[in-house]
Enzyme design. Structure first.
Site, short mmCIF file in Angstrom:
data_model
loop_
_atom_site.label_atom_id
_atom_site.label_comp_id
_atom_site.label_asym_id
_atom_site.label_seq_id
_atom_site.Cartn_x
_atom_site.Cartn_y
_atom_site.Cartn_z
N ASP A 299 0.97 -1.16 0.07
CA ASP A 299 0.02 -0.02 -0.04
C ASP A 299 0.74 1.41 -0.05
O ASP A 299 1.97 1.00 0.19
CB ASP A 299 -0.87 0.06 1.22
CG ASP A 299 -2.20 1.21 1.10
OD1 ASP A 299 -2.21 1.66 0.13
OD2 ASP A 299 -2.60 1.18 2.33
N HIS A 300 0.47 2.54 -0.33
CA HIS A 300 1.06 3.49 -0.42
C HIS A 300 0.82 4.38 0.98
O HIS A 300 -0.42 4.59 1.16
CB HIS A 300 0.57 4.35 -1.41
CG HIS A 300 0.98 4.03 -2.58
ND1 HIS A 300 0.69 4.23 -3.94
CD2 HIS A 300 2.50 3.25 -3.11
CE1 HIS A 300 1.19 3.35 -5.08
NE2 HIS A 300 2.44 3.19 -4.57
N PHE A 474 -5.08 4.41 0.76
CA PHE A 474 -6.33 3.65 0.02
C PHE A 474 -5.96 2.84 -1.25
O PHE A 474 -6.55 2.72 -2.23
CB PHE A 474 -7.49 4.50 -0.33
CG PHE A 474 -7.89 5.19 0.97
CD1 PHE A 474 -7.67 5.15 2.05
CD2 PHE A 474 -8.52 6.52 0.50
CE1 PHE A 474 -7.93 5.92 3.14
CE2 PHE A 474 -8.66 7.50 1.41
CZ PHE A 474 -8.50 7.27 2.93
N HIS A 475 -4.71 2.41 -1.36
CA HIS A 475 -4.37 1.52 -2.67
C HIS A 475 -3.80 0.35 -2.25
O HIS A 475 -2.66 -0.38 -2.59
CB HIS A 475 -3.07 2.25 -3.21
CG HIS A 475 -3.37 3.79 -4.00
ND1 HIS A 475 -2.34 4.64 -4.14
CD2 HIS A 475 -4.53 4.40 -3.99
CE1 HIS A 475 -3.27 5.71 -4.42
NE2 HIS A 475 -4.49 5.63 -4.47
N PRO A 476 -4.48 -0.57 -1.50
CA PRO A 476 -3.92 -2.06 -1.28
C PRO A 476 -3.97 -2.86 -2.63
O PRO A 476 -4.94 -3.00 -3.37
CB PRO A 476 -5.06 -2.53 -0.36
CG PRO A 476 -6.09 -1.56 -0.54
CD PRO A 476 -5.77 -0.41 -0.80
#
Length: 539
Positions: A299-300, A474-476
């Site tokens: 994630d980021h 919110f980038h899983p």
């Protein structure tokens, strides 16, 4: 399976970013019977469509799964809200609307990991272009026109953001008017998935135009509980619709999982597919050993620096007065522009966290506002926020079952900042932000660092501060990653078929072996586009 079970050619689990596109593409063949399952409801909530409405969709059970991470050592024991769309359109109904493909090197890495040159940038690009409808029109080798996925310029500018962009250029970051040509280094305004100031989600783009097809069935409020198997073949899905008793649906060809980087590994494990020892400990009978299921979570993590400013308007003061709020609402009502048309972040930059980095490895999301945390009130002083994230983290987490009950949220542990490399990038990133803020272009606004605070200077202090103030963007991805033959950690092969099983494919962000260098929604659409091609060809 009961012979009375309804039969479809393809059953798609998840009507989110990938699922809506797949339903569109597969049902284009009138002989192909398609069932699309969505655990959430229809996307008829007005705040989905007003861009600033993401504030009312995240943390709302009508549109969000309401997940939280576990207490994370890298975040000094903090937990984070982990939004995932639970509605038609999935995360495209609640996300930041930023159109971003990533960098060509991301896809070169995928090609290397999978041993399949077809995942290189030049082979993926046509699948981005196929569904694109770019405001510039068709640009050879760069942008498409006439597709379903609308990409537009943002409908507002801010003086303070223009000044930050000028300061970034003074700091050595070149200007960019297009982050989507394969090398996204530069600073400029993001392009967004909107149509005339209204969110453009995948439900509108891909699903609504084809809902009338006789061969396409869409079930909402329909949660997949487990996959049904006969030997090593997946034959269907057990589905619960609302409060009704679970029913079985059969897939004559394939089940396609599009439940995302959290939902897909959860469903696989509920079905006995994963690390057998862990499943057995939960009372689940292991059906197929795949130890990579739920692992490799990436994630980021964004690190938010806040600077107060003087002599310039920001959203803080505009939105903190009744007159300002009325003006904002009126502008949106009349023009579909202004703050209500805002993506959560307007200005972006891609650059190197330090000169020894071989390529742009951090991304900025810059906003003309500030607040203590997402969901909290705006500060009452003028300020901007410069959030920076490590594009290619080396930290890896996991998604594992908490219990054998489908209704129980899984265990999500991201393991942020768990490697020396990630902690160094975090420290370097905060220093870079300070350097940009100190440039002459911003001097007239007297920027003062409010958060994290100039008293923190050493690598150790800054890395710890990153753990205190960092939050997910919110980038899983990556929890069912693809890999080459013989790769024991891979869950799917380069054609996205689940290893060792027939009749099951995954087409969502979980298959990414490494995270893309930027926002992950549009790369997920590209993955779904490729999966649709293979599914229609039967291979």
């Amino acid at each position: 399976m009961n012979d009375s079970s309804p039969v479809f050619d393809h059953v798609i689990v998840g009507a989110g970013t990938a699922g809506c596109l797949l339903a569109n593409r597969l049902s284009a063949d009138p002989k192909c019977r398609v069932l699309l399952l969505e655990a959430g409801g229809p996307d008829n909530y007005h705040w989905i469509h007003i861009p600033v409405g993401y504030l009312y969709c995240i943390g709302n059970p009508r549109t969000d799964w309401l997940f939280f991470t576990e207490a994370d050592p890298g975040l000094n024991g903090r937990q984070l809200r982990y939004p995932r769309g639970k509605v038609l359109g999935g995360c495209s109904s609640i996300n930041g609307m930023i159109y971003m493909r990533g960098q060509a090197r991301d896809y070169a890495q995928w090609a290397q990991i999978t041993g399949d040159a077809g995942w290189a940038w030049e082979h993926c690009l046509p699948h981005f272009l196929r569904h694109e409808d770019h405001w510039r029109g068709a640009v050879a080798g760069a942008h498409g026109a006439g597709g379903e996925w609308r990409v537009e310029k943002q409908r507002l500018r801010w003086e303070i953001l223009d000044a930050f962009a000028a300061a970034a250029r003074e700091a050595g970051i070149p200007a960019s008017d297009d982050f989507n040509r394969g090398d996204n280094e530069g600073v400029g305004y993001f392009e967004v998935n909107q149509r005339s100031g209204i969110r453009w989600n995948t439900s509108k783009a891909f699903l609504r135009p084809v809902r009338g097809r006789a061969n396409l069935t869409v079930w909402t409020h329909a949660q997949a509980r487990r996959l049904l198997m006969e030997g090593s073949r997946v034959t269907g899905v057990e589905v619960q619709r609302g409060t009704d008793a679970p029913v079985a649906v059969r897939a004559a060809r394939e089940v396609v999982l599009c439940a995302g980087a959290i939902g897909t590994p959860q469903l696989l494990q509920l079905s006995g597919i994963g690390a057998g020892e862990r499943l057995h400990a939960l009372g689940i009978t292991p059906r197929h050993e795949l130890p990579g299921v739920g692992e490799n979570l990436q994630d980021h993590l964004q690190i938010r620096a806040v600077f107060s400013v003087e002599g310039v308007k920001t959203l803080n003061t505009q939105a903190n007065s009744l007159l300002g709020q009325a003006a904002i609402a009126l502008e949106y009502l009349l023009k579909r522009s202004g703050p209500m048309s805002m993506a959560p972040s307007q200005l972006g930059a891609f650059t190197r966290s330090s000169p020894d980095q071989p390529h742009p490895n951090v991304q900025y999301h810059v906003q003309p506002l500030s607040l203590d945390a997402f969901g909290q009130p705006l500060h009452r002083f003028n300020a901007f926020t410069a959030s920076v994230c490590n594009l290619n983290p080396t930290s890896r987490g996991h998604v594992r079952l908490r219990s054998p009950r489908p209704e129980d949220a899984p265990v999500i542990l991201a393991n942020y900042l768990s490697t020396p490399e990630d902690r160094q990038v975090a420290a370097d990133s905060l220093r870079l932000t300070r350097r940009i803020a100190a440039m002459p272009a911003l001097a007239r606004y007297r920027p003062q660092e409010v958060k994290p605070g100039v008293q923190f200077q050493s690598d150790e202090e800054l890395a710890r501060l990153a753990g205190d103030i960092g939050t997910t963007i919110f980038h899983p991805v990556g929890t069912c990653r693809m890999g080459a033959e013989g790769d024991a950690g891979a869950v799917v092969n380069p054609r996205l078929q689940v290893r060792g099983l027939a009749g099951l494919r995954i087409a969502d962000a979980s298959v990414m072996p490494t995270i893309t260098s930027g926002n992950t929604n549009s790369p997920t659409l590209m993955i779904a586009e490729r999966a649709a091609q293979w599914l229609r060809a039967g291979g």
